[in-house]
Design a protein around this motif. Structure first.
Motif, mmCIF file in Angstrom:
data_model
loop_
_atom_site.group_PDB
_atom_site.id
_atom_site.type_symbol
_atom_site.label_atom_id
_atom_site.label_comp_id
_atom_site.label_asym_id
_atom_site.label_seq_id
_atom_site.Cartn_x
_atom_site.Cartn_y
_atom_site.Cartn_z
ATOM 1 N N UNK A 1 57.707 67.715 24.282
ATOM 2 C CA UNK A 1 57.505 67.741 25.735
ATOM 3 C C UNK A 1 57.268 66.340 26.298
ATOM 4 N N UNK A 2 57.619 66.176 27.573
ATOM 5 C CA UNK A 2 57.376 64.900 28.242
ATOM 6 C C UNK A 2 56.198 65.022 29.209
ATOM 7 N N UNK A 3 56.342 65.818 30.217
ATOM 8 C CA UNK A 3 55.254 65.996 31.171
ATOM 9 C C UNK A 3 54.090 66.729 30.510
ATOM 10 N N UNK A 4 52.875 66.418 30.957
ATOM 11 C CA UNK A 4 51.702 67.097 30.413
ATOM 12 C C UNK A 4 51.748 68.586 30.708
ATOM 13 N N UNK A 5 51.391 69.354 29.708
ATOM 14 C CA UNK A 5 51.435 70.811 29.797
ATOM 15 C C UNK A 5 50.340 71.360 28.896
ATOM 16 N N UNK A 6 50.446 72.622 28.531
ATOM 17 C CA UNK A 6 49.476 73.209 27.609
ATOM 18 C C UNK A 6 49.816 72.919 26.156
ATOM 19 N N UNK A 7 50.888 72.158 25.910
ATOM 20 C CA UNK A 7 51.272 71.826 24.540
ATOM 21 C C UNK A 7 50.266 70.866 23.914
ATOM 22 N N UNK A 8 50.381 70.702 22.604
ATOM 23 C CA UNK A 8 49.436 69.849 21.872
ATOM 24 C C UNK A 8 49.632 68.379 22.209
ATOM 25 N N UNK A 9 50.883 67.929 22.286
ATOM 26 C CA UNK A 9 51.138 66.519 22.548
ATOM 27 C C UNK A 9 52.531 66.331 23.124
ATOM 28 N N UNK A 10 52.755 65.142 23.665
ATOM 29 C CA UNK A 10 54.060 64.811 24.225
ATOM 30 C C UNK A 10 54.163 63.316 24.439
ATOM 31 N N UNK A 11 55.341 62.878 24.847
ATOM 32 C CA UNK A 11 55.594 61.447 25.066
ATOM 33 C C UNK A 11 56.089 61.229 26.483
ATOM 34 N N UNK A 12 55.486 60.231 27.155
ATOM 35 C CA UNK A 12 55.908 59.933 28.525
ATOM 36 C C UNK A 12 55.645 58.460 28.845
ATOM 37 N N UNK A 13 56.720 57.750 29.159
ATOM 38 C CA UNK A 13 56.641 56.363 29.631
ATOM 39 C C UNK A 13 55.821 55.459 28.712
ATOM 40 N N UNK A 14 56.158 55.464 27.433
ATOM 41 C CA UNK A 14 55.556 54.519 26.494
ATOM 42 C C UNK A 14 54.233 54.934 25.897
ATOM 43 N N UNK A 15 53.756 56.136 26.216
ATOM 44 C CA UNK A 15 52.464 56.579 25.677
ATOM 45 C C UNK A 15 52.567 58.021 25.206
ATOM 46 N N UNK A 16 51.753 58.350 24.205
ATOM 47 C CA UNK A 16 51.627 59.727 23.757
ATOM 48 C C UNK A 16 50.433 60.351 24.461
ATOM 49 N N UNK A 17 50.635 61.537 25.044
ATOM 50 C CA UNK A 17 49.469 62.296 25.488
ATOM 51 C C UNK A 17 49.162 63.342 24.425
ATOM 52 N N UNK A 18 47.879 63.489 24.164
ATOM 53 C CA UNK A 18 47.426 64.350 23.062
ATOM 54 C C UNK A 18 46.264 65.204 23.547
ATOM 55 N N UNK A 19 46.441 66.511 23.466
ATOM 56 C CA UNK A 19 45.393 67.449 23.850
ATOM 57 C C UNK A 19 44.538 67.731 22.613
ATOM 58 N N UNK A 20 43.498 66.944 22.447
ATOM 59 C CA UNK A 20 42.626 67.064 21.270
ATOM 60 C C UNK A 20 41.795 68.342 21.378
ATOM 61 N N UNK A 21 41.847 69.164 20.335
ATOM 62 C CA UNK A 21 41.154 70.450 20.355
ATOM 63 C C UNK A 21 39.893 70.471 19.506
ATOM 64 N N UNK A 22 39.779 69.535 18.566
ATOM 65 C CA UNK A 22 38.631 69.509 17.654
ATOM 66 C C UNK A 22 38.344 68.057 17.272
ATOM 67 N N UNK A 23 37.503 67.364 18.059
ATOM 68 C CA UNK A 23 37.324 65.924 17.867
ATOM 69 C C UNK A 23 36.328 65.523 16.781
ATOM 70 N N UNK A 24 35.637 66.496 16.173
ATOM 71 C CA UNK A 24 34.628 66.174 15.158
ATOM 72 C C UNK A 24 34.885 66.949 13.867
ATOM 73 N N UNK A 25 34.409 66.391 12.766
ATOM 74 C CA UNK A 25 34.379 67.128 11.500
ATOM 75 C C UNK A 25 33.051 67.859 11.343
ATOM 76 N N UNK A 26 31.989 67.222 11.832
ATOM 77 C CA UNK A 26 30.642 67.778 11.751
ATOM 78 C C UNK A 26 30.050 67.778 13.156
#
Length: 314
Positions: free
Chosen positions: A201-226
């Motif tokens: 995907x390019x435009x931000x959506x409910x997907x996990x990640x995508x690419x748009x204009x030189x940057x990756x957008x990433x919908x982080x769902x679990x930022x910690x291990x502990x």
């Protein structure tokens, strides 16, 4: 779905999909005690990071090979072990990008905050962005090359893609014991190996990640291990607070990798002077996943090796 061993770690792979955390939890074929932990305290879920840089980490032998070749190539032993025709990069999230993601997260919760509410809001993401996806350390070696994704794509496109842009595709979701890896494959348009994989995907959506204009957008769902803290949302005051949790809770964490397709003999060339500007020494995190003959070095040892290499090459 495919389950196999990799570097002595069991993993389950879903080719052609980026499955969300919720999808993985509901999948009937998965039995993972960390994923199924129901005691995780409230935390910032689905925070979107716009990431402009990527990093490639290696050991001493890989470092020397990169400078010898003036660029990046897939090690022959990995090609022989059917690891895929790739060079691997991970998202390198900066402190400014964490701050920006936090502002967007808070604005999505409270679109009409006053100036005083914004000013008095304490930082929250610094208490949760503790997984290896946000650390300077790496399990893969002591030497980290960091490029802007835009710059790296320019090198790749100029050398292998002719007059067309590289193609981004959803490659796979890999579930390890305590990690979810989302892989994006990048390849020239004339390589047909990945035609069955969906475009990223390019435009931000409910997907996990995508690419748009030189940057990756990433919908982080679990930022910690502990998880040692819990999030509390006060909608009346339009404020979010963080407090200690009564007991440490272990969970999966997620991150994004970008795999650049490399044909046999290809080298992604980068000027040596630029390589020296893009590399730094880092500590190795646990568990160490270095391949022989490389071994874990201290930060001091790695720094000396890097300085000596620069002297040799100049």
């Amino acid at each position: 779905m495919m389950t196999q061993k990799a570097r002595d770690c069991e993993r389950t792979t879903f080719e052609g999909y980026h499955l969300s955390l919720a999808d993985l939890k509901e999948h009937p074929g998965i039995d993972n005690k960390y994923l199924s932990n129901k005691n995780i305290p409230a935390y910032p879920e689905s925070v979107v990071f716009n990431v402009q840089k990527v990093s490639h980490v290696t050991g001493e032998s890989g470092l020397r090979a990169i400078f010898f070749n003036s660029g990046f190539r897939q090690p022959p032993e990995l090609a022989a072990n059917a690891q895929g025709p790739f060079i691997w990069w991970s998202l390198a999230v900066t402190s400014d990008e964490i701050y920006s993601a936090e502002e967007h997260f808070l604005t999505s919760l409270f679109p009409r905050r006053t100036y005083a509410q914004i000013y008095n809001q304490p930082s929250i993401l610094e208490h949760f962005t503790s997984s290896k996806a946000f650390q300077e350390k790496s399990a893969y070696g002591n030497f980290r090359f960091t490029f802007s994704l835009k710059e790296l794509l320019w090198h790749y496109g100029m050398q292998f893609c002719g007059d067309r842009s590289p193609v981004f595709r959803v490659y796979e979701t890999v579930l390890y014991k305590q990690k979810i890896q989302y892989t994006v494959v990048v390849h020239p348009h004339y390589i047909n190996l990945y035609d069955d994989f969906p475009r990223l995907p390019r435009r931000q959506s409910d997907d996990v990640c995508g690419y748009y204009k030189g940057a990756m957008w990433w919908r982080c769902q679990a930022p910690s291990e502990v998880y040692m803290n819990k999030l509390k949302v006060n909608r009346f005051r339009r404020r979010v607070d963080v407090s200690p949790h009564y007991k440490e809770q272990y969970y999966v964490w997620d991150h994004v990798c970008i795999a650049f397709h490399m044909e046999p003999g290809w080298v992604l060339h980068v000027n040596r002077n630029k390589l020296f500007k893009r590399v730094n020494a880092c500590e190795v995190s646990y568990p160490c996943l270095l391949r022989p003959p490389d071994t874990q070095l201290s930060l001091k040892e790695a720094t000396h090796i890097l300085a000596d290499l620069k002297t040799e090459m100049c």
